[in-house]
Design a protein around this motif. Structure first.
Motif, PDB file in Angstrom:
ATOM      1  N   ASP A   1       0.908  -1.360  -0.110  1.00 40.76           N
ATOM      2  CA  ASP A   1      -0.008  -0.116  -0.150  1.00 40.76           C
ATOM      3  C   ASP A   1       0.842   1.294   0.022  1.00 40.76           C
ATOM      4  O   ASP A   1       2.153   1.193   0.271  1.00 40.76           O
ATOM      5  N   ILE A   2       0.464   2.360  -0.268  1.00 37.27           N
ATOM      6  CA  ILE A   2       1.022   3.551  -0.222  1.00 37.27           C
ATOM      7  C   ILE A   2       1.281   3.985   1.335  1.00 37.27           C
ATOM      8  O   ILE A   2       2.274   4.170   1.794  1.00 37.27           O
ATOM      9  N   ASN A   3       0.062   4.185   1.956  1.00 38.05           N
ATOM     10  CA  ASN A   3       0.129   4.448   3.484  1.00 38.05           C
ATOM     11  C   ASN A   3       0.377   3.452   4.345  1.00 38.05           C
ATOM     12  O   ASN A   3      -0.337   2.579   4.342  1.00 38.05           O
ATOM     13  N   MET A   4       1.650   3.494   5.022  1.00 35.84           N
ATOM     14  CA  MET A   4       1.930   2.311   5.858  1.00 35.84           C
ATOM     15  C   MET A   4       2.935   2.989   7.122  1.00 35.84           C
ATOM     16  O   MET A   4       3.261   4.125   6.845  1.00 35.84           O
TER      17      MET A   4
ATOM     18  N   ILE B   1       6.548  -5.589  -8.382  1.00 35.24           N
ATOM     19  CA  ILE B   1       5.724  -4.843  -7.283  1.00 35.24           C
ATOM     20  C   ILE B   1       4.653  -4.190  -7.810  1.00 35.24           C
ATOM     21  O   ILE B   1       4.430  -3.571  -8.848  1.00 35.24           O
ATOM     22  N   ILE B   2       3.342  -4.398  -6.866  1.00 38.61           N
ATOM     23  CA  ILE B   2       2.139  -3.894  -7.235  1.00 38.61           C
ATOM     24  C   ILE B   2       1.751  -3.105  -6.308  1.00 38.61           C
ATOM     25  O   ILE B   2       1.792  -3.285  -5.011  1.00 38.61           O
ATOM     26  N   ILE B   3       1.401  -1.811  -6.424  1.00 38.36           N
ATOM     27  CA  ILE B   3       0.737  -0.844  -5.484  1.00 38.36           C
ATOM     28  C   ILE B   3      -0.840  -0.927  -5.504  1.00 38.36           C
ATOM     29  O   ILE B   3      -1.196  -0.982  -6.591  1.00 38.36           O
ATOM     30  N   LEU B   4      -1.357  -1.227  -4.322  1.00 36.31           N
ATOM     31  CA  LEU B   4      -2.794  -1.408  -4.078  1.00 36.31           C
ATOM     32  C   LEU B   4      -3.074  -0.222  -3.115  1.00 36.31           C
ATOM     33  O   LEU B   4      -2.428  -0.200  -1.894  1.00 36.31           O
TER      34      LEU B   4
ATOM     35  N   LYS C   1       7.809   5.666 -12.587  1.00 31.97           N
ATOM     36  CA  LYS C   1       9.366   6.102 -12.660  1.00 31.97           C
ATOM     37  C   LYS C   1      10.113   4.849 -12.022  1.00 31.97           C
ATOM     38  O   LYS C   1      11.342   4.532 -12.399  1.00 31.97           O
ATOM     39  N   LEU C   2       9.488   4.545 -10.882  1.00 29.75           N
ATOM     40  CA  LEU C   2      10.313   3.360 -10.075  1.00 29.75           C
ATOM     41  C   LEU C   2      10.159   2.013 -10.789  1.00 29.75           C
ATOM     42  O   LEU C   2      11.049   1.026 -10.637  1.00 29.75           O
ATOM     43  N   GLY C   3       9.128   1.726 -11.584  1.00 32.37           N
ATOM     44  CA  GLY C   3       9.126   0.455 -12.487  1.00 32.37           C
ATOM     45  C   GLY C   3       8.028  -0.319 -11.818  1.00 32.37           C
ATOM     46  O   GLY C   3       8.279  -1.433 -12.362  1.00 32.37           O
ATOM     47  N   ILE C   4       7.225   0.143 -11.071  1.00 33.92           N
ATOM     48  CA  ILE C   4       6.188  -0.627 -10.516  1.00 33.92           C
ATOM     49  C   ILE C   4       5.341  -1.135 -11.583  1.00 33.92           C
ATOM     50  O   ILE C   4       4.887  -0.501 -12.605  1.00 33.92           O
ATOM     51  N   ILE C   5       4.781  -2.488 -11.557  1.00 33.30           N
ATOM     52  CA  ILE C   5       4.159  -3.215 -12.656  1.00 33.30           C
ATOM     53  C   ILE C   5       2.797  -2.745 -12.686  1.00 33.30           C
ATOM     54  O   ILE C   5       2.231  -2.836 -13.739  1.00 33.30           O
ATOM     55  N   ASP C   6       2.180  -2.211 -11.582  1.00 33.88           N
ATOM     56  CA  ASP C   6       0.533  -1.940 -11.564  1.00 33.88           C
ATOM     57  C   ASP C   6       0.473  -1.037 -10.308  1.00 33.88           C
ATOM     58  O   ASP C   6       1.049  -1.133  -9.179  1.00 33.88           O
ATOM     59  N   TYR C   7      -0.503  -0.357 -10.573  1.00 35.72           N
ATOM     60  CA  TYR C   7      -1.147   0.734  -9.288  1.00 35.72           C
ATOM     61  C   TYR C   7      -2.548   0.497  -9.499  1.00 35.72           C
ATOM     62  O   TYR C   7      -3.212   1.081 -10.544  1.00 35.72           O
TER      63      TYR C   7
END
Length: 73
Positions: A15-18, A39-42, A56-62
């Protein structure tokens, strides 16, 4: 980050907020240690700056919450 270093997974969903460290900072550190990690951001944050930084970081999905299980699969 400690868990990642111990397990060395191929895929990380975060997640973003942790507490202590945000998901984008965690992702950056993970990719520094093991660049081939996917990495997947949920998150509930639909702000463009978060998505832009993730790209920019190369995260595969948001993926924005709430999500359907099919979307995560």
């Amino acid at each position: 980050l400690e868990m990642f270093q111990g397990l060395q997974p191929e895929i990380v969903v975060t997640d973003i907020n942790m507490p202590e460290i945000d998901g984008l900072e965690l992702s950056e550190k993970i990719l520094t240690l093991k660049s081939e990690t996917k990495i997947i951001i949920l998150t509930g944050h639909d702000e463009f700056e978060y998505a832009k930084r993730a790209c920019k970081l190369g995260i595969i999905d948001y993926i924005l919450k709430p999500i359907e299980i099919d979307e995560l699969t």
